[in-house]
Design a protein around this motif. Sequence first.
Motif, PDB file in Angstrom:
ATOM      1  N   UNK A  27       0.804  -1.219   0.000  1.00  0.00           N
ATOM      2  CA  UNK A  27       0.000   0.000   0.000  1.00  0.00           C
ATOM      3  C   UNK A  27       0.837   1.270   0.000  1.00  0.00           C
ATOM      4  N   UNK A  28       2.007   1.210   0.639  1.00  0.00           N
ATOM      5  CA  UNK A  28       2.828   2.415   0.723  1.00  0.00           C
ATOM      6  C   UNK A  28       3.184   2.898  -0.674  1.00  0.00           C
ATOM      7  N   UNK A  29       3.414   1.933  -1.608  1.00  0.00           N
ATOM      8  CA  UNK A  29       3.808   2.310  -2.963  1.00  0.00           C
ATOM      9  C   UNK A  29       2.612   2.499  -3.876  1.00  0.00           C
ATOM     10  N   UNK A  30       1.481   1.920  -3.503  1.00  0.00           N
ATOM     11  CA  UNK A  30       0.318   1.954  -4.396  1.00  0.00           C
ATOM     12  C   UNK A  30      -0.265   3.350  -4.437  1.00  0.00           C
ATOM     13  N   UNK A  31      -0.663   3.881  -5.577  1.00  0.00           N
ATOM     14  CA  UNK A  31      -0.488   3.317  -6.915  1.00  0.00           C
ATOM     15  C   UNK A  31       0.783   3.844  -7.578  1.00  0.00           C
ATOM     16  N   UNK A  32       1.497   2.967  -8.240  1.00  0.00           N
ATOM     17  CA  UNK A  32       2.742   3.366  -8.911  1.00  0.00           C
ATOM     18  C   UNK A  32       2.529   3.618 -10.393  1.00  0.00           C
ATOM     19  N   UNK A  33       1.406   3.168 -10.911  1.00  0.00           N
ATOM     20  CA  UNK A  33       1.136   3.321 -12.348  1.00  0.00           C
ATOM     21  C   UNK A  33      -0.356   3.598 -12.523  1.00  0.00           C
ATOM     22  N   UNK A  34      -0.765   3.990 -13.737  1.00  0.00           N
ATOM     23  CA  UNK A  34      -2.182   4.297 -13.946  1.00  0.00           C
ATOM     24  C   UNK A  34      -3.105   3.143 -13.567  1.00  0.00           C
ATOM     25  N   UNK A  59      -7.860  10.717  -9.476  1.00  0.00           N
ATOM     26  CA  UNK A  59      -6.576  11.097 -10.058  1.00  0.00           C
ATOM     27  C   UNK A  59      -5.929  12.195  -9.202  1.00  0.00           C
ATOM     28  N   UNK A  60      -6.734  13.192  -8.861  1.00  0.00           N
ATOM     29  CA  UNK A  60      -6.206  14.279  -8.026  1.00  0.00           C
ATOM     30  C   UNK A  60      -5.778  13.771  -6.659  1.00  0.00           C
ATOM     31  N   UNK A  61      -6.535  12.822  -6.132  1.00  0.00           N
ATOM     32  CA  UNK A  61      -6.288  12.336  -4.770  1.00  0.00           C
ATOM     33  C   UNK A  61      -5.055  11.443  -4.712  1.00  0.00           C
ATOM     34  N   UNK A  62      -4.932  10.498  -5.663  1.00  0.00           N
ATOM     35  CA  UNK A  62      -3.862   9.501  -5.567  1.00  0.00           C
ATOM     36  C   UNK A  62      -2.677   9.772  -6.501  1.00  0.00           C
ATOM     37  N   UNK A  63      -2.803  10.783  -7.365  1.00  0.00           N
ATOM     38  CA  UNK A  63      -1.654  11.209  -8.146  1.00  0.00           C
ATOM     39  C   UNK A  63      -1.303  10.377  -9.369  1.00  0.00           C
ATOM     40  N   UNK A  64      -2.120   9.393  -9.723  1.00  0.00           N
ATOM     41  CA  UNK A  64      -1.898   8.698 -10.989  1.00  0.00           C
ATOM     42  C   UNK A  64      -3.193   8.763 -11.793  1.00  0.00           C
ATOM     43  N   UNK A  65      -3.089   8.669 -13.132  1.00  0.00           N
ATOM     44  CA  UNK A  65      -4.322   8.707 -13.926  1.00  0.00           C
ATOM     45  C   UNK A  65      -5.219   7.515 -13.627  1.00  0.00           C
ATOM     46  N   UNK A  82     -14.213  -9.265 -18.795  1.00  0.00           N
ATOM     47  CA  UNK A  82     -12.882  -8.763 -19.136  1.00  0.00           C
ATOM     48  C   UNK A  82     -12.150  -8.290 -17.878  1.00  0.00           C
ATOM     49  N   UNK A  83     -12.864  -7.590 -17.003  1.00  0.00           N
ATOM     50  CA  UNK A  83     -12.259  -7.110 -15.753  1.00  0.00           C
ATOM     51  C   UNK A  83     -11.829  -8.282 -14.884  1.00  0.00           C
ATOM     52  N   UNK A  84     -12.585  -9.363 -14.941  1.00  0.00           N
ATOM     53  CA  UNK A  84     -12.273 -10.538 -14.129  1.00  0.00           C
ATOM     54  C   UNK A  84     -10.978 -11.206 -14.567  1.00  0.00           C
ATOM     55  N   UNK A  85     -10.578 -10.938 -15.820  1.00  0.00           N
ATOM     56  CA  UNK A  85      -9.344 -11.545 -16.325  1.00  0.00           C
ATOM     57  C   UNK A  85      -8.103 -10.786 -15.870  1.00  0.00           C
ATOM     58  N   UNK A  86      -8.279  -9.560 -15.380  1.00  0.00           N
ATOM     59  CA  UNK A  86      -7.130  -8.716 -15.044  1.00  0.00           C
ATOM     60  C   UNK A  86      -6.377  -9.266 -13.834  1.00  0.00           C
ATOM     61  N   UNK A  87      -5.128  -8.811 -13.688  1.00  0.00           N
ATOM     62  CA  UNK A  87      -4.310  -9.234 -12.548  1.00  0.00           C
ATOM     63  C   UNK A  87      -4.975  -8.775 -11.251  1.00  0.00           C
ATOM     64  N   UNK A  88      -4.814  -9.572 -10.202  1.00  0.00           N
ATOM     65  CA  UNK A  88      -5.467  -9.266  -8.920  1.00  0.00           C
ATOM     66  C   UNK A  88      -4.562  -8.358  -8.084  1.00  0.00           C
ATOM     67  N   UNK A  89      -4.318  -7.156  -8.622  1.00  0.00           N
ATOM     68  CA  UNK A  89      -3.349  -6.293  -7.956  1.00  0.00           C
ATOM     69  C   UNK A  89      -3.910  -4.918  -7.606  1.00  0.00           C
ATOM     70  N   UNK A  90      -5.210  -4.730  -7.822  1.00  0.00           N
ATOM     71  CA  UNK A  90      -5.800  -3.435  -7.489  1.00  0.00           C
ATOM     72  C   UNK A  90      -5.561  -2.360  -8.537  1.00  0.00           C
ATOM     73  N   UNK A  91      -4.982  -2.749  -9.679  1.00  0.00           N
ATOM     74  CA  UNK A  91      -4.785  -1.755 -10.735  1.00  0.00           C
ATOM     75  C   UNK A  91      -5.922  -1.802 -11.763  1.00  0.00           C
ATOM     76  N   UNK A  92      -6.865  -2.715 -11.556  1.00  0.00           N
ATOM     77  CA  UNK A  92      -8.052  -2.741 -12.401  1.00  0.00           C
ATOM     78  C   UNK A  92      -9.260  -2.675 -11.491  1.00  0.00           C
ATOM     79  N   UNK A  93     -10.091  -1.644 -11.679  1.00  0.00           N
ATOM     80  CA  UNK A  93     -11.315  -1.530 -10.901  1.00  0.00           C
ATOM     81  C   UNK A  93     -12.492  -1.803 -11.832  1.00  0.00           C
ATOM     82  N   UNK A  94     -13.599  -2.216 -11.248  1.00  0.00           N
ATOM     83  CA  UNK A  94     -14.797  -2.455 -12.046  1.00  0.00           C
ATOM     84  C   UNK A  94     -15.894  -1.521 -11.558  1.00  0.00           C
TER      85      UNK A  94
END
Lengths: 323, 498
Positions: A27-34, A59-65, A82-94
Amino acid sequence: MRNWNVLAGGLMTATCLAVATGSGAIAADYPEKPVEIVVPFGAGDALDSTARVIAERLKDKLGVPFIVKNIPGAGGGKGTAEANKAAHDGYTLLMGSTGALTAGPLINDAGYKAEDFVALAQLVEAPIALAVAADSPYKSVKDVVEAAKQAPGKVTYSTPGPGATQHINMEILAKDQGIEMTHIGGRGGKGAVTKALSGEVDFVFVGASNYTSLAEAGKLRVLGVAAEERLTYLPDAPTFKEQGYDFDVAVWFGLLTNKGAPDDVVDKLREAIAEVANSDETRDLYKKFDLNEAFLDGAAFQERIEGNVATHAVVLKDIGLMK
Amino acid sequence: MDLIPLDTLAAGALAVVQPEVLLWTLIGVLIGFVFGAAPGLTATTGVAIATPLTFGAGFDVAMALLLGIYAAGYFAGSIPAILINTPGAPGNAATALDGYRLARAGKADLAISLAVMASAVGGVISLLILMVAAPNLASFALAFTSVEYFALGLFGLVCVAAVSGGSLVKGILGAAFGMFLGTLGIDEVGGITRFTFGLPELQGGVPLIPTLIAFFAVTEILLQAGVHQDIAVLPPQQRHPVRRLPGLALRHGWLLLKSSLIGTFIGILPGTGPTIAAWIAYGQSQRRKAAADGEDVAATRGVIAAESANNAVTGGALVPLLTLGIPGDTVTAVLIGALLIQGIAPGPFFIFEHGDLFAQILTILLVAALMTLVLGLGARRVLPKILAIPPRILLPIIAVLCAAGGFAISHAPFEVGLIAVLGIAGYTLACFNFPMAPIVIGLVLGPIIEVNLRNGLAANAMDLTIFITRPISAVLLAAILMTLAWSTWRARTTEHDR
């Protein structure tokens, strides 16, 4: 040639390592990418508007797009799969909604189940209401119910489509009242309204905001709002409750992510979403889109989803749609 | 119903004729060109992406940008349709049939000129109809129930005969194949999946854009790759001066008017759009085949009909939006959100309460149509140079564009794979001389015919006679019978003459 293979192998190993370490985000590093928000409906849909309002604030709150990705089709089923296929890393929201999430997987092999996702927050609700064309003989919910009792299957109604929340809930009411009616899908909310206006069906049961200007102009009559209280934008329309029917249903929209995302990432997302969702700026934008703010935190939203899945399963079995 | 007072109209029009608004209209038109021309991206996507940009803008600027995209987007797809047989959007597929033929014959300049001119005429005629008759036409949109949509779908299917090339049997088989593709995915009446082979990606059915890319572009790429490069030299491109355009427009005046009316009325019907409008108008334009007409005249008629009809949808689709709050096509569906953000709920009161804003919309659309005309005519000299690129270089580039277009639809590799599979299927069919257009028409009309037949019966207690007792449906069905009888009779007599 051999050297190339070694080099390619090395590069691939390096990439794999990078990916592996990347997915173990804390969590300390999240989010590192869009971050992507999958919207399983087309651009311009109410669900899409909600997602875009929130994405901008996150975007304004967490600093990544926060990128809104529209994947329409199959009443929300295609994008959710399609969202269900994404990696389970919190970088894909539904951006989930009733129906696609709670009923879709019960009707078809949809490629996902409601349990595949973990709830972050419910954001808005759209109250549903029953309306008839101005020249309809029906003046109250009771008139409709009586007519359906007189001639089973003769009264027709439209909703956005088979298996939609509106359809399922109208069948719940029908079951409670011991009546039988014929359902016609409208290919979306506006299409369902058109079917009532053109006289093809006896009544329409979709989101109440679809009726506002038509009701004011006297082209539609709203007979029952399926909410606790009357709506500010339809003050003359009575609720079902006022007429003695215990019927309170709404379409909800909320954010989820894949189950299995790190707990601290989920917590961080829940916290950030709660903050932006409860800001005045967000509320103003909701109002412009006729969206009713209805924030629920992750735990409460999760409970609501599970409750909906259980009720929908019973109804779908009754009307023969359960797979 | 009364029209809006003329002075309100004039004031509204003047309000938008100012540099800032004109600039934003131009920007919209330019974006529309890109989204319309790129396969996989459409005017709908363009308007959707641009809508959030207008959240902070005023009504005039917001509408300038969005309506600019709308007007140019429906036209621009005809450019790649004509030059490389790749319709930029589904609405331009009918243009590819004859436009591409003209381009291969060295007349790309003529084909693009015709498309630009027909688009402008179609757009302006539909605008005029929107301006003078919008409130009265709202009832037309509501005269169509499932019963009428079924008859309209069937009527559209008649145009398969016009696009079957040499063999009607192959045309019908192609249409049947297209209709079969249309049954895949979740059944809109029953709610359950059909023929998805366990693939969740197919739940939404076979999407139209990848199918178009596969059957038009990919099939053509594969066919051309099989031709020996030295033989495949195209004739030099001829120039076509602009001054001859007005004459052409006058000679085909009736066709322009008829196709624009078809486009406008189909635009008014919710749930339809430029694709259906273009095919129906195209089918109508091919009915007259006088012996004196050369190939070029027939092709000219085809391009004019398809393009004037698909652009006429713009004005038509705004009728139900601005009078009932119900969108007439997919772009107007997205426009609802843009209007709500401006604090305006489109509905029965819009034109009466906001006559000035209505005038602004009309003026912006007119300006956008003129800008599209000028830019399109300007581009027609440069763009055909694409055809001078040797096929061995051009074809792989188009293939990459096709794949990118497929990916753009849902940001997933599935559609790219689908394009490859359907492209090979299209190539195989083309090798057996099957025409591609009927397949696409089948895919577009199949679901409309099926869903509305079932809904129409369900809503009317399974009474089959409903299709002949409701007047509009009866007229449409009678028109189908007459068309079929007439063409059978004509085919017999021409055979007899020989």
